[in-house]
Design a protein around this motif. Structure first.
Motif, PDB file in Angstrom:
ATOM      1  N   ASN A  56     -67.489 -41.234-100.200  1.00 60.40           N
ATOM      2  CA  ASN A  56     -68.606 -40.541-100.195  1.00 60.40           C
ATOM      3  C   ASN A  56     -68.564 -39.615-101.427  1.00 60.40           C
ATOM      4  O   ASN A  56     -67.569 -39.372-101.875  1.00 60.40           O
ATOM      5  CB  ASN A  56     -69.097 -39.971 -98.943  1.00 60.40           C
ATOM      6  N   CYS A  57     -69.765 -38.943-101.324  1.00 58.79           N
ATOM      7  CA  CYS A  57     -69.826 -37.832-102.489  1.00 58.79           C
ATOM      8  C   CYS A  57     -69.014 -36.743-102.059  1.00 58.79           C
ATOM      9  O   CYS A  57     -68.401 -36.021-102.903  1.00 58.79           O
ATOM     10  CB  CYS A  57     -71.204 -37.408-102.765  1.00 58.79           C
ATOM     11  N   GLY A  58     -68.944 -35.969-101.007  1.00 55.99           N
ATOM     12  CA  GLY A  58     -68.125 -35.087-100.525  1.00 55.99           C
ATOM     13  C   GLY A  58     -66.701 -35.371-100.852  1.00 55.99           C
ATOM     14  O   GLY A  58     -66.102 -34.370-101.337  1.00 55.99           O
ATOM     15  N   ALA A  59     -66.084 -36.608-100.651  1.00 53.28           N
ATOM     16  CA  ALA A  59     -64.863 -36.748-101.071  1.00 53.28           C
ATOM     17  C   ALA A  59     -64.695 -36.718-102.690  1.00 53.28           C
ATOM     18  O   ALA A  59     -63.728 -36.147-103.123  1.00 53.28           O
ATOM     19  CB  ALA A  59     -64.505 -38.178-100.601  1.00 53.28           C
ATOM     20  N   GLU A 153     -71.138 -32.110-112.516  1.00 51.25           N
ATOM     21  CA  GLU A 153     -72.661 -32.213-112.206  1.00 51.25           C
ATOM     22  C   GLU A 153     -72.508 -33.155-110.739  1.00 51.25           C
ATOM     23  O   GLU A 153     -71.808 -34.235-110.679  1.00 51.25           O
ATOM     24  CB  GLU A 153     -73.067 -33.335-113.083  1.00 51.25           C
ATOM     25  N   ASP A 154     -73.223 -32.345-109.712  1.00 55.80           N
ATOM     26  CA  ASP A 154     -73.572 -32.983-108.562  1.00 55.80           C
ATOM     27  C   ASP A 154     -74.615 -33.670-108.513  1.00 55.80           C
ATOM     28  O   ASP A 154     -75.672 -33.291-108.635  1.00 55.80           O
ATOM     29  CB  ASP A 154     -73.382 -32.016-107.138  1.00 55.80           C
ATOM     30  N   ALA A 155     -74.407 -35.263-108.869  1.00 55.86           N
ATOM     31  CA  ALA A 155     -75.624 -36.060-109.315  1.00 55.86           C
ATOM     32  C   ALA A 155     -75.727 -36.864-107.804  1.00 55.86           C
ATOM     33  O   ALA A 155     -76.351 -37.864-107.832  1.00 55.86           O
ATOM     34  CB  ALA A 155     -75.320 -36.824-110.416  1.00 55.86           C
ATOM     35  N   LEU A 177     -71.458 -38.764-107.505  1.00 57.76           N
ATOM     36  CA  LEU A 177     -72.593 -39.682-107.086  1.00 57.76           C
ATOM     37  C   LEU A 177     -72.630 -39.862-105.531  1.00 57.76           C
ATOM     38  O   LEU A 177     -71.498 -39.695-105.091  1.00 57.76           O
ATOM     39  CB  LEU A 177     -72.689 -40.950-107.827  1.00 57.76           C
ATOM     40  N   SER A 178     -73.599 -40.052-104.895  1.00 55.31           N
ATOM     41  CA  SER A 178     -73.379 -40.198-103.560  1.00 55.31           C
ATOM     42  C   SER A 178     -74.309 -41.596-103.156  1.00 55.31           C
ATOM     43  O   SER A 178     -75.469 -41.906-103.798  1.00 55.31           O
ATOM     44  CB  SER A 178     -74.272 -39.109-102.613  1.00 55.31           C
ATOM     45  N   PHE A 179     -73.921 -42.412-102.451  1.00 61.49           N
ATOM     46  CA  PHE A 179     -74.381 -43.812-102.160  1.00 61.49           C
ATOM     47  C   PHE A 179     -74.976 -43.741-100.804  1.00 61.49           C
ATOM     48  O   PHE A 179     -74.857 -44.710 -99.916  1.00 61.49           O
ATOM     49  CB  PHE A 179     -73.571 -45.161-102.301  1.00 61.49           C
ATOM     50  N   ARG A 182     -79.454 -42.029 -97.228  1.00 64.30           N
ATOM     51  CA  ARG A 182     -80.797 -41.326 -97.619  1.00 64.30           C
ATOM     52  C   ARG A 182     -80.897 -41.123 -99.271  1.00 64.30           C
ATOM     53  O   ARG A 182     -81.946 -40.461 -99.606  1.00 64.30           O
ATOM     54  CB  ARG A 182     -80.673 -39.893 -97.104  1.00 64.30           C
ATOM     55  N   LYS A 183     -80.106 -41.576 -99.921  1.00 66.43           N
ATOM     56  CA  LYS A 183     -80.234 -41.592-101.522  1.00 66.43           C
ATOM     57  C   LYS A 183     -80.799 -42.696-102.029  1.00 66.43           C
ATOM     58  O   LYS A 183     -81.085 -43.800-101.394  1.00 66.43           O
ATOM     59  CB  LYS A 183     -78.886 -41.295-102.174  1.00 66.43           C
ATOM     60  N   GLY A 184     -81.229 -42.856-103.045  1.00 64.40           N
ATOM     61  CA  GLY A 184     -82.140 -43.936-103.890  1.00 64.40           C
ATOM     62  C   GLY A 184     -81.349 -45.085-103.950  1.00 64.40           C
ATOM     63  O   GLY A 184     -82.139 -46.197-104.088  1.00 64.40           O
TER      64      GLY A 184
HETATM   65  C1  LIG Z   1     -76.135 -35.888-100.062  1.00 61.56           C
HETATM   66  C2  LIG Z   1     -75.540 -35.007-100.826  1.00 61.56           C
HETATM   67  C3  LIG Z   1     -74.166 -35.051-100.859  1.00 61.56           C
HETATM   68  C4  LIG Z   1     -73.291 -35.260 -99.950  1.00 61.56           C
HETATM   69  O1  LIG Z   1     -72.939 -36.969-100.176  1.00 61.56           O
HETATM   70  P1  LIG Z   1     -72.317 -37.898 -99.247  1.00 61.56           P
HETATM   71  O2  LIG Z   1     -72.091 -39.182-100.087  1.00 61.56           O
HETATM   72  O3  LIG Z   1     -72.887 -38.053 -98.010  1.00 61.56           O
HETATM   73  O4  LIG Z   1     -70.866 -37.327 -99.006  1.00 61.56           O
HETATM   74  C5  LIG Z   1     -73.501 -33.918-101.895  1.00 61.56           C
HETATM   75  N1  LIG Z   1     -74.152 -33.353-102.812  1.00 61.56           N
HETATM   76  C6  LIG Z   1     -75.766 -33.451-102.798  1.00 61.56           C
HETATM   77  C7  LIG Z   1     -76.357 -32.594-103.690  1.00 61.56           C
HETATM   78  C8  LIG Z   1     -76.518 -34.274-101.839  1.00 61.56           C
HETATM   79  O5  LIG Z   1     -77.674 -34.086-101.765  1.00 61.56           O
END
Ligand SMILES: *Cc1c(COP(=O)(O)O)cnc(C)c1O
Length: 385
Positions: A56-59, A153-155, A177-179, A182-184
């Motif tokens: 995930n993006c948090g990781a 960059e938190d994309a 990046l996040s997959f 709820r993302k695109g």
């Molecule tokens: C959704 C989101 C995250 C978290 O992404 P995960 O993949 O759910 O960990 C991080 N930063 C932003 C800006 C987000 O919108």
């Protein structure tokens, strides 16, 4: 009456077929052939020296903080108006998140606020492409260069967006990046770390798999090499099941974004001239990935009342995103008035690639009616935080 969900992932037959192939292969876990293929695709798409597929993006943000050497007590300036993953990541490593206010017109971090917050303990900045709209990277990069700081960059929401002709995800030396569903572009859960620096990517990859190399790769080697643990790593690997789904989704980014763009353009037409709300603003030099369509309600409008009416009439909606400094967990005395104001007044309405234009029209109709019904007369309402 059918309901119109605020979000809806576009996953179908192609993704199912890709998953079936992984089942047949016998390797559903992480860092296998699909994971490697995804990393290669990401590196190519983003021109990155290293791409690491993660759970995930948090990781990804956590591993970025570790790889960039953030130490307990270090300050990292983070965009305030966002899902709080960046500030959480700073806290994972004992750092201190310092919240930077945002631009009122875009909700992205205000470079002037960032410049004002740089102090002796500052080591870096995490900018956010707010619900899919890239931040001001030219200004941010010049600030971090002047002070010798890192820029991340938190994309998470921005796959497919651009800034000055460059892809979101390639706008800072390190990007996440996040997959998430709820993302695109999504694999249910998933994420990636992208960087031009191969050493940084190697560090993140090692820490994503308990501090040893790929178990899949080990099994291909002739002989019996015993991997040695050199780091207290984590298990942040993306499964090959998710990687296979993401490979399909990456190929569909253009198609899915085209549909989101059409929805955004239609909302802009239908809601133009509505004095009780402000439409999202996209500066000339960038494009939006439209992860969320957020409008800002006039201060006279009772947002909770509007939201309740939308939901009662089958239109999904939400508050948008968060003012991080107001979240109790951070116990900060900082204020970010612009972010706090957007947090109180923003409303997210349905935005995804499965919406029909009829549904978009119904959303706009219901929203206009609800605004009329829940606008105070004259006096600016006191809105609860
Ligand atoms: C959704 C989101 C995250 C978290 O992404 P995960 O993949 O759910 O960990 C991080 N930063 C932003 C800006 C987000 O919108």
């Amino acid at each position: 009456m059918d309901t119109i969900p605020q979000v809806h992932a576009s996953l179908g037959e192609q993704e199912l077929a890709a998953v079936a192939e992984v089942f047949a292969s016998g390797w559903p876990a992480g860092q296998g052939p699909r994971g490697k293929a995804l990393e290669n695709q990401l590196a190519e798409r983003y021109g990155a020296g290293g791409a690491v597929a993660l759970s995930n993006c948090g990781a990804a943000l956590h591993l970025a903080m570790l790889a960039l050497g953030v130490r307990p007590g270090d300050e990292v300036i983070v965009a305030d108006f966002t899902f709080p993953a960046p500030a959480h990541a700073v806290r994972y490593v004992g750092g201190v998140p310092v919240f930077a206010d945002v631009r009122a017109d875009t909700g992205t971090v205000d470079p002037r606020a960032v410049a004002d917050l740089v102090g002796p303990r500052t080591v870096g900045v995490i900018a956010v492409d707010t619900v899919g709209l890239p931040a001001d990277y030219a200004e941010l990069q010049s600030i971090v260069d002047r002070h010798g700081l890192f820029l991340v960059e938190d994309a998470a929401c921005a796959v497919g967006a651009t800034y000055q002709g460059r892809e979101a995800g390639a706008l800072a030396p390190v990007a996440c990046l996040s997959f998430h569903g709820r993302k695109g572009a999504t694999s249910g859960e998933g994420g990636a770390l992208l960087t031009a620096d191969p050493a940084l990517a190697a560090d993140a990859r090692l820490r994503s798999s308990f501090g040893i190399g790929s178990i899949f790769d080990q099994a291909q080697v002739v002989g019996l090499p015993i991997p040695r643990f050199t780091e207290i790593g984590y298990n942040y690997k993306l499964s090959d099941i998710a990687a296979a789904i993401m490979l399909v989704q990456l190929g569909r980014v253009g198609e899915l974004l085209e549909r989101r763009r059409a929805v955004a353009a239609r909302y802009a037409e239908l809601l133009a001239g509505e004095e009780l709300l402000t439409l999202p603003h996209v500066p000339q030099d960038r494009t939006h990935a439209w992860q969320t369509y957020m409008v800002t309600l006039d201060p006279r409008v009772d947002r909770a009342g509007v939201a309740a009416e939308l939901r009662a009439r089958g239109v999904g909606c939400g508050h948008g995103t968060w003012a991080c400094h107001l979240q109790p967990v951070y116990e900060t005395k900082q204020t970010c008035p612009v972010s706090a104001d957007l947090f109180r007044r923003n409303l997210a309405i349905p935005m995804h690639a499965e919406l029909t234009m009829d549904q978009v029209e119904r959303v706009a109709d219901v929203l206009r009616g609800a605004l009329r019904a829940h606008a105070g007369t004259g006096e600016v309402r006191e809105v609860a935080a």
